[in-house]
Design a protein around this motif. Structure first.
Motif, PDB file in Angstrom:
ATOM      1  N   TYR A  24       0.902  -1.210  -0.044  1.00 10.73           N
ATOM      2  CA  TYR A  24      -0.083  -0.113  -0.060  1.00 10.73           C
ATOM      3  C   TYR A  24       1.010   1.291   0.007  1.00 10.73           C
ATOM      4  O   TYR A  24       1.934   1.256   0.775  1.00 10.73           O
ATOM      5  CB  TYR A  24      -0.828   0.026   1.274  1.00 10.73           C
ATOM      6  CG  TYR A  24      -1.800  -1.256   1.506  1.00 10.73           C
ATOM      7  CD1 TYR A  24      -3.053  -1.121   0.929  1.00 10.73           C
ATOM      8  CD2 TYR A  24      -1.393  -2.147   2.092  1.00 10.73           C
ATOM      9  CE1 TYR A  24      -3.744  -2.346   0.974  1.00 10.73           C
ATOM     10  CE2 TYR A  24      -2.131  -3.519   2.378  1.00 10.73           C
ATOM     11  CZ  TYR A  24      -3.700  -3.258   1.798  1.00 10.73           C
ATOM     12  OH  TYR A  24      -4.009  -4.522   1.994  1.00 10.73           O
TER      13      TYR A  24
ATOM     14  N   ASP B  21       1.607  -5.627   3.811  1.00 12.48           N
ATOM     15  CA  ASP B  21       1.133  -6.502   4.518  1.00 12.48           C
ATOM     16  C   ASP B  21       0.882  -7.909   3.884  1.00 12.48           C
ATOM     17  O   ASP B  21       1.039  -8.097   2.701  1.00 12.48           O
ATOM     18  CB  ASP B  21      -0.457  -6.157   4.814  1.00 12.48           C
ATOM     19  CG  ASP B  21      -0.716  -4.887   5.707  1.00 12.48           C
ATOM     20  OD1 ASP B  21       0.315  -4.686   6.340  1.00 12.48           O
ATOM     21  OD2 ASP B  21      -1.641  -4.499   6.017  1.00 12.48           O
TER      22      ASP B  21
ATOM     23  N   GLU C 212     -10.041  -7.058   1.328  1.00 15.31           N
ATOM     24  CA  GLU C 212      -9.071  -6.831   2.298  1.00 15.31           C
ATOM     25  C   GLU C 212      -8.371  -5.555   2.023  1.00 15.31           C
ATOM     26  O   GLU C 212      -8.169  -4.737   2.876  1.00 15.31           O
ATOM     27  CB  GLU C 212      -8.293  -7.817   2.623  1.00 15.31           C
ATOM     28  CG  GLU C 212      -6.833  -7.600   3.558  1.00 15.31           C
ATOM     29  CD  GLU C 212      -7.143  -7.224   4.775  1.00 15.31           C
ATOM     30  OE1 GLU C 212      -8.555  -7.417   5.247  1.00 15.31           O
ATOM     31  OE2 GLU C 212      -6.371  -6.842   5.557  1.00 15.31           O
TER      32      GLU C 212
ATOM     33  N   ARG D 245     -10.461  -2.620   2.747  1.00 13.29           N
ATOM     34  CA  ARG D 245     -10.517  -2.221   4.033  1.00 13.29           C
ATOM     35  C   ARG D 245      -9.316  -1.632   4.679  1.00 13.29           C
ATOM     36  O   ARG D 245      -9.262  -0.755   5.315  1.00 13.29           O
ATOM     37  CB  ARG D 245     -10.688  -3.572   4.899  1.00 13.29           C
ATOM     38  CG  ARG D 245     -11.011  -3.400   6.376  1.00 13.29           C
ATOM     39  CD  ARG D 245     -11.093  -4.847   7.166  1.00 13.29           C
ATOM     40  NE  ARG D 245      -9.344  -5.339   7.093  1.00 13.29           N
ATOM     41  CZ  ARG D 245      -8.547  -4.548   7.854  1.00 13.29           C
ATOM     42  NH1 ARG D 245      -8.822  -3.660   8.841  1.00 13.29           N
ATOM     43  NH2 ARG D 245      -7.113  -5.065   7.840  1.00 13.29           N
ATOM     44  N   ARG D 246      -8.110  -2.130   4.081  1.00 14.46           N
ATOM     45  CA  ARG D 246      -6.918  -1.520   4.708  1.00 14.46           C
ATOM     46  C   ARG D 246      -6.626  -0.244   4.053  1.00 14.46           C
ATOM     47  O   ARG D 246      -6.049   0.438   4.850  1.00 14.46           O
ATOM     48  CB  ARG D 246      -5.835  -2.645   4.217  1.00 14.46           C
ATOM     49  CG  ARG D 246      -4.291  -2.272   5.109  1.00 14.46           C
ATOM     50  CD  ARG D 246      -4.343  -2.507   6.451  1.00 14.46           C
ATOM     51  NE  ARG D 246      -3.010  -2.554   6.824  1.00 14.46           N
ATOM     52  CZ  ARG D 246      -2.807  -1.848   7.881  1.00 14.46           C
ATOM     53  NH1 ARG D 246      -3.868  -0.960   8.448  1.00 14.46           N
ATOM     54  NH2 ARG D 246      -1.459  -1.383   8.410  1.00 14.46           N
ATOM     55  N   THR D 247      -6.965   0.065   2.918  1.00 15.19           N
ATOM     56  CA  THR D 247      -6.761   1.413   2.632  1.00 15.19           C
ATOM     57  C   THR D 247      -7.442   2.206   3.303  1.00 15.19           C
ATOM     58  O   THR D 247      -6.977   3.504   3.472  1.00 15.19           O
ATOM     59  CB  THR D 247      -6.875   1.712   1.023  1.00 15.19           C
ATOM     60  OG1 THR D 247      -8.212   1.170   0.585  1.00 15.19           O
ATOM     61  CG2 THR D 247      -5.891   0.770   0.145  1.00 15.19           C
ATOM     62  N   ALA D 248      -8.787   2.037   3.531  1.00 17.73           N
ATOM     63  CA  ALA D 248      -9.626   2.975   4.371  1.00 17.73           C
ATOM     64  C   ALA D 248      -8.739   3.203   5.838  1.00 17.73           C
ATOM     65  O   ALA D 248      -8.918   4.227   6.390  1.00 17.73           O
ATOM     66  CB  ALA D 248     -10.892   2.210   4.456  1.00 17.73           C
ATOM     67  N   GLU D 249      -8.254   2.295   6.402  1.00 16.28           N
ATOM     68  CA  GLU D 249      -7.853   2.137   7.564  1.00 16.28           C
ATOM     69  C   GLU D 249      -6.801   3.041   7.543  1.00 16.28           C
ATOM     70  O   GLU D 249      -6.451   3.878   8.221  1.00 16.28           O
ATOM     71  CB  GLU D 249      -7.615   0.707   7.919  1.00 16.28           C
ATOM     72  CG  GLU D 249      -7.065   0.495   9.407  1.00 16.28           C
ATOM     73  CD  GLU D 249      -7.000  -0.923   9.478  1.00 16.28           C
ATOM     74  OE1 GLU D 249      -7.832  -1.435  10.372  1.00 16.28           O
ATOM     75  OE2 GLU D 249      -5.908  -1.440   9.289  1.00 16.28           O
ATOM     76  N   LEU D 250      -5.765   2.931   6.564  1.00 19.84           N
ATOM     77  CA  LEU D 250      -4.596   3.660   6.353  1.00 19.84           C
ATOM     78  C   LEU D 250      -4.880   5.149   6.090  1.00 19.84           C
ATOM     79  O   LEU D 250      -4.236   6.043   6.684  1.00 19.84           O
ATOM     80  CB  LEU D 250      -3.635   3.146   5.131  1.00 19.84           C
ATOM     81  CG  LEU D 250      -3.134   1.810   5.706  1.00 19.84           C
ATOM     82  CD1 LEU D 250      -2.390   1.180   4.390  1.00 19.84           C
ATOM     83  CD2 LEU D 250      -1.821   1.951   6.592  1.00 19.84           C
ATOM     84  N   ASP D 251      -6.027   5.386   5.405  1.00 19.78           N
ATOM     85  CA  ASP D 251      -6.435   6.829   5.404  1.00 19.78           C
ATOM     86  C   ASP D 251      -6.902   7.390   6.218  1.00 19.78           C
ATOM     87  O   ASP D 251      -6.376   8.412   6.582  1.00 19.78           O
ATOM     88  CB  ASP D 251      -7.479   6.874   4.115  1.00 19.78           C
ATOM     89  CG  ASP D 251      -6.861   6.481   2.608  1.00 19.78           C
ATOM     90  OD1 ASP D 251      -5.759   6.791   2.263  1.00 19.78           O
ATOM     91  OD2 ASP D 251      -8.049   6.044   1.842  1.00 19.78           O
ATOM     92  N   GLY D 252      -7.587   6.838   7.113  1.00 18.84           N
ATOM     93  CA  GLY D 252      -8.033   7.310   8.414  1.00 18.84           C
ATOM     94  C   GLY D 252      -6.717   7.691   9.561  1.00 18.84           C
ATOM     95  O   GLY D 252      -7.022   8.649  10.156  1.00 18.84           O
ATOM     96  N   LEU D 253      -5.729   6.677   9.551  1.00 18.72           N
ATOM     97  CA  LEU D 253      -4.718   7.008  10.270  1.00 18.72           C
ATOM     98  C   LEU D 253      -4.055   8.277   9.809  1.00 18.72           C
ATOM     99  O   LEU D 253      -3.655   8.970  10.792  1.00 18.72           O
ATOM    100  CB  LEU D 253      -3.910   5.677  10.097  1.00 18.72           C
ATOM    101  CG  LEU D 253      -2.749   5.554  11.172  1.00 18.72           C
ATOM    102  CD1 LEU D 253      -3.140   5.641  12.607  1.00 18.72           C
ATOM    103  CD2 LEU D 253      -1.640   4.648  10.762  1.00 18.72           C
TER     104      LEU D 253
END
Lengths: 133, 186
Positions: free
Chosen positions: A23, A32, A48, A51-59
């Motif tokens: 990513y 990952d 997945e 989900r993970r890109t949304a998580e990383l954007d939020g972070l």
């Protein structure tokens, strides 16, 4: 810039499939791995990755809002809906300041204390008397 | 007619009860708060050396309160005043410099006086609004009584109430030495 994803490698070993996904948002790069012992549906990797890109954007967004310096230890005001609830919440804050003053943690002229007291005086209603009990 | 004494803690309500009882009103109280003198007093200081003249809070929730207390004198926590059942009342509401009240509270219970301490910080606002709401009940004749004025000139203060009491007998019970934490000479 938001994160994108790409498959770097798919490894089969000891009866398991390991997919390595990378990513990046153009600056940071995160790798990952996903592991499975059986067949998955066709959307498994993409699901997945979403989900993970949304998580990383939020972070990234959360991290951008963090400013180095002293931390405000006052609890945030709880969400309130009625004037009575707002008054009760402010009274709780004022009680907190009163305790701080009594124990010498804050000076009597502390602006937050003065402001809370003024707000309580300005917004007092006799129907709130029981809140002082 | 029910005679009431009220006010924020440490504003002279117990003194008022003692005096009015001596003046002839049949006072109702128990001794459930006497432990406070033991808990917080010492050889040099007793919060209320003559007692607290208070009733258990449950008394004010009695369905027959109006009948049971007809003709009697009772001390009511200020927060209970608006909850009293409809009847005919005369109230002496004690007022005192909030800084003096706060000082007295600090001496009495150094760890804090709870809601009454918060009221002290908002004293004019809260006591003013309370008096307005009490008058709006329509069944309560409210007299505000300055604690300092009672100590300074008790006979005048008690006569000024207009209550059926022996003002001189009531005045004789005032002990100026118990007016502690005064901020200026009266």
């Amino acid at each position: 810039m938001t994160y994108t994803a790409r498959i770097v490698e798919a490894q089969r070993q000891d009866g398991q499939l390991r997919v390595i996904v990378e990513y990046t948002n153009g600056t940071a790069v995160v790798r990952d791995s996903m592991t499975t012992k059986s067949a998955q549906d066709g959307d498994w990797i993409a699901r997945e990755a979403r989900r993970r890109t949304a998580e990383l954007d939020g972070l990234e967004m959360f991290a951008a809002g963090i400013v180095a310096g002293p931390i405000d230890l006052m609890p945030p005001e709880p969400p309130v809906t009625t004037p009575r609830e707002r008054y009760a919440a402010k009274l709780t804050e004022f009680r907190w300041w009163t305790e701080a003053l009594r124990n010498g943690f804050a000076p009597v002229a502390k602006p937050e204390f003065v402001a809370a007291r003024q707000w309580l005086m300005d917004n007092f209603d006799v129907a709130y008397l029981d809140l002082f009990g | 007619m029910i005679y009431l004494v009220s006010g924020v803690s440490r504003s002279g309500t117990s003194m008022m009860m003692r005096c009015l009882e001596a003046g002839g009103l049949p006072a109702v109280y128990d001794h459930h708060q006497d432990w406070l003198n033991v808990q917080y007093g010492n050889g040099e200081y007793l919060p209320n050396p003559n007692g607290f003249y208070a009733c258990e809070r449950d008394e004010f929730y009695r369905p027959d309160f109006a009948d049971a207390y007809a003709g009697k004198l009772v001390k009511v926590p200020w927060a209970m005043l608006l909850r009293l059942p409809q009847a005919t009342y005369r109230l002496a509401f004690m007022l005192r410099d909030p800084a003096e009240i706060f000082a007295s509270m600090r001496r009495f219970i150094p760890t804090g006086f709870g809601g009454d301490e918060l009221v002290t910080a908002l004293y004019p606002t809260v006591t003013g609004a309370l008096q307005t709401a009490l008058l709006a009940r329509g069944d309560m004749q409210v007299r505000t009584v300055q604690y300092a004025a009672v100590v300074k000139n008790p006979a005048t203060a008690f006569a000024g109430l207009g209550w059926p009491i022996d003002a001189q007998a009531a005045a004789a019970m005032v002990q100026p030495e118990l007016y502690r934490f005064r901020l200026e000479a009266t």
